[in-house]
Design a protein around this motif. Structure first.
Motif, mmCIF file in Angstrom:
data_model
loop_
_atom_site.group_PDB
_atom_site.id
_atom_site.type_symbol
_atom_site.label_atom_id
_atom_site.label_comp_id
_atom_site.label_asym_id
_atom_site.label_seq_id
_atom_site.Cartn_x
_atom_site.Cartn_y
_atom_site.Cartn_z
ATOM 1 N N GLN A 33 -17.809 17.324 -42.288
ATOM 2 C CA GLN A 33 -18.392 16.085 -42.782
ATOM 3 C C GLN A 33 -19.664 15.782 -41.986
ATOM 4 N N TRP A 34 -20.511 14.964 -42.573
ATOM 5 C CA TRP A 34 -21.714 14.492 -41.896
ATOM 6 C C TRP A 34 -21.749 12.963 -41.964
ATOM 7 N N TYR A 35 -22.142 12.371 -40.832
ATOM 8 C CA TYR A 35 -22.246 10.922 -40.723
ATOM 9 C C TYR A 35 -23.612 10.566 -40.142
ATOM 10 N N LYS A 36 -24.061 9.354 -40.474
ATOM 11 C CA LYS A 36 -25.290 8.829 -39.896
ATOM 12 C C LYS A 36 -24.972 7.504 -39.213
ATOM 13 N N GLN A 37 -25.533 7.334 -38.028
ATOM 14 C CA GLN A 37 -25.367 6.073 -37.304
ATOM 15 C C GLN A 37 -26.748 5.510 -37.002
ATOM 16 N N ARG A 38 -27.061 4.387 -37.603
ATOM 17 C CA ARG A 38 -28.332 3.731 -37.308
ATOM 18 C C ARG A 38 -28.259 3.084 -35.919
ATOM 19 N N PRO A 39 -29.397 2.882 -35.278
ATOM 20 C CA PRO A 39 -29.387 2.222 -33.963
ATOM 21 C C PRO A 39 -28.679 0.878 -34.027
ATOM 22 N N GLY A 40 -27.708 0.696 -33.144
ATOM 23 C CA GLY A 40 -26.949 -0.544 -33.112
ATOM 24 C C GLY A 40 -25.882 -0.642 -34.182
ATOM 25 N N ILE A 76 -33.605 17.250 -43.563
ATOM 26 C CA ILE A 76 -34.277 16.109 -44.206
ATOM 27 C C ILE A 76 -35.727 16.515 -44.477
ATOM 28 N N THR A 77 -36.122 16.390 -45.706
ATOM 29 C CA THR A 77 -37.496 16.704 -46.103
ATOM 30 C C THR A 77 -38.353 15.447 -46.036
ATOM 31 N N ALA A 78 -39.543 15.603 -45.464
ATOM 32 C CA ALA A 78 -40.512 14.496 -45.419
ATOM 33 C C ALA A 78 -39.862 13.216 -44.880
ATOM 34 N N THR A 79 -39.550 13.228 -43.596
ATOM 35 C CA THR A 79 -38.840 12.105 -42.987
ATOM 36 C C THR A 79 -39.580 10.788 -43.163
ATOM 37 N N GLN A 80 -38.788 9.733 -43.199
ATOM 38 C CA GLN A 80 -39.311 8.371 -43.270
ATOM 39 C C GLN A 80 -38.727 7.578 -42.104
ATOM 40 N N THR A 81 -39.332 6.445 -41.814
ATOM 41 C CA THR A 81 -38.834 5.655 -40.678
ATOM 42 C C THR A 81 -37.398 5.184 -40.907
ATOM 43 N N THR A 82 -36.990 5.107 -42.147
ATOM 44 C CA THR A 82 -35.604 4.703 -42.445
ATOM 45 C C THR A 82 -34.587 5.793 -42.100
ATOM 46 N N ASP A 83 -35.075 7.002 -41.800
ATOM 47 C CA ASP A 83 -34.166 8.086 -41.430
ATOM 48 C C ASP A 83 -33.765 8.028 -39.959
ATOM 49 N N VAL A 84 -34.371 7.135 -39.210
ATOM 50 C CA VAL A 84 -34.068 7.026 -37.778
ATOM 51 C C VAL A 84 -32.580 6.768 -37.566
ATOM 52 N N GLY A 85 -32.012 7.465 -36.584
ATOM 53 C CA GLY A 85 -30.602 7.267 -36.266
ATOM 54 C C GLY A 85 -30.036 8.526 -35.639
ATOM 55 N N ALA A 95 -4.850 19.254 -35.459
ATOM 56 C CA ALA A 95 -3.991 18.090 -35.213
ATOM 57 C C ALA A 95 -4.399 16.911 -36.071
ATOM 58 N N ARG A 96 -5.176 17.196 -37.108
ATOM 59 C CA ARG A 96 -5.619 16.174 -38.057
ATOM 60 C C ARG A 96 -6.444 15.099 -37.387
ATOM 61 N N GLN A 97 -7.179 15.473 -36.374
ATOM 62 C CA GLN A 97 -8.069 14.524 -35.757
ATOM 63 C C GLN A 97 -9.476 14.792 -36.237
ATOM 64 N N LEU A 98 -10.278 13.740 -36.296
ATOM 65 C CA LEU A 98 -11.686 13.874 -36.635
ATOM 66 C C LEU A 98 -12.461 14.056 -35.340
ATOM 67 N N THR A 99 -13.012 15.261 -35.151
ATOM 68 C CA THR A 99 -13.767 15.561 -33.943
ATOM 69 C C THR A 99 -15.249 15.544 -34.247
ATOM 70 N N PHE A 100 -15.983 14.731 -33.496
ATOM 71 C CA PHE A 100 -17.412 14.579 -33.711
ATOM 72 C C PHE A 100 -18.199 15.589 -32.888
ATOM 73 N N GLY A 101 -19.253 16.118 -33.498
ATOM 74 C CA GLY A 101 -20.244 16.844 -32.729
ATOM 75 C C GLY A 101 -20.960 15.875 -31.805
ATOM 76 N N SER A 102 -21.793 16.411 -30.927
ATOM 77 C CA SER A 102 -22.470 15.575 -29.930
ATOM 78 C C SER A 102 -23.570 14.712 -30.538
ATOM 79 N N GLY A 103 -23.955 15.008 -31.759
ATOM 80 C CA GLY A 103 -24.945 14.195 -32.447
ATOM 81 C C GLY A 103 -26.375 14.621 -32.180
ATOM 82 N N THR A 104 -27.245 14.359 -33.123
ATOM 83 C CA THR A 104 -28.685 14.549 -32.950
ATOM 84 C C THR A 104 -29.354 13.208 -33.178
ATOM 85 N N GLN A 105 -30.046 12.735 -32.143
ATOM 86 C CA GLN A 105 -30.739 11.449 -32.252
ATOM 87 C C GLN A 105 -32.149 11.704 -32.782
#
Lengths: 110, 113
Positions: A33-40, A76-85, A95-105
């Protein structure tokens, strides 16, 4: 448990440039899966990939699942400021746990 | 309506205190989770509950205890708070057991002084 490596940890791009983040696992994954987290903000689900070699698109975002189901990428093609996160790949462990990667900021400079 | 809600949003407390963070989901999901996010954005799973039973307990200090009065709630109680507990804590829920979309709460920023 299962682990997933994600690179890069940080990425600064000029608005309009492309961006890619990669995830790699040493074991075969059932799905990713992929998730996005905006600042804050909190993580928000983007997509789930299940099939070997799968490619899915959401407007300017392209998600790929490797043929061996051990790696995945988000482009992401042609990034926009709204892509920040922070973008995370997430795997479902045995064990049916959701393990997160370290993330890319991602920082997009106007 | 907020799908996953947690309270409080901010919590500032002194070392040694005991505090609780509440989480509720109105999605009818079977599994709920608690995650800790550090200053480098790493998200580490702490607990998950499925049908009121603990199915994962990562190597977190036993000062942390999850409490689930029913399927819709998973609260996090922390005893004897330490400086290193300062972080953002997220509650989440899934319909299945880890292989479906997770919905996250807004997060609780805990600061221990």
């Amino acid at each position: 448990g299962q682990q997933v490596m994600q690179i890069p940890q940080y990425q600064h791009v000029q608005e309009g440039e492309d961006f890619t983040t990669y995830c790699n696992s040493s074991t075969t994954l059932s799905n990713i899966q992929w998730y996005k987290q905006r600042p804050g903000g909190h993580p928000v689900f983007l997509i789930q990939l299940v099939k070997s070699g799968e490619v899915k698109k959401q407007k300017r975002l392209t998600f790929q699942f490797g043929e061996a189901k051990k790696n995945s990428s988000l482009h992401i093609t042609a990034t926009q400021t709204t892509d920040v996160g922070t973008y995370f790949c997430v795997i479902s462990g045995s064990a049916r746990q959701l393990t997160f990667g370290s993330g890319t900021q991602l920082t997009v400079l106007p | 309506d907020t799908a996953v809600s947690q309270t409080p949003k901010y919590l500032v407390t002194q070392m040694g205190n005991d505090k609780s963070i509440k989480c509720e989901q109105n999605l009818g999901h079977d599994t709920m989770y608690w995650y800790k996010q550090d200053s480098k954005k790493f998200l580490k799973i702490m607990f998950s509950y499925n049908n009121k039973e603990l199915i994962i307990n990562e190597t977190v200090p036993n000062r942390f205890s999850p409490k689930s009065p029913d399927k819709a709630h998973l609260n996090l109680h922390i005893n004897s708070l330490e400086l290193g507990d300062s972080a953002v804590y997220f509650c989440a829920s899934t319909k299945g057991q880890g292989n479906t979309e997770a919905f996250f709460g807004q997060g609780t920023r805990l600061t221990v002084v």
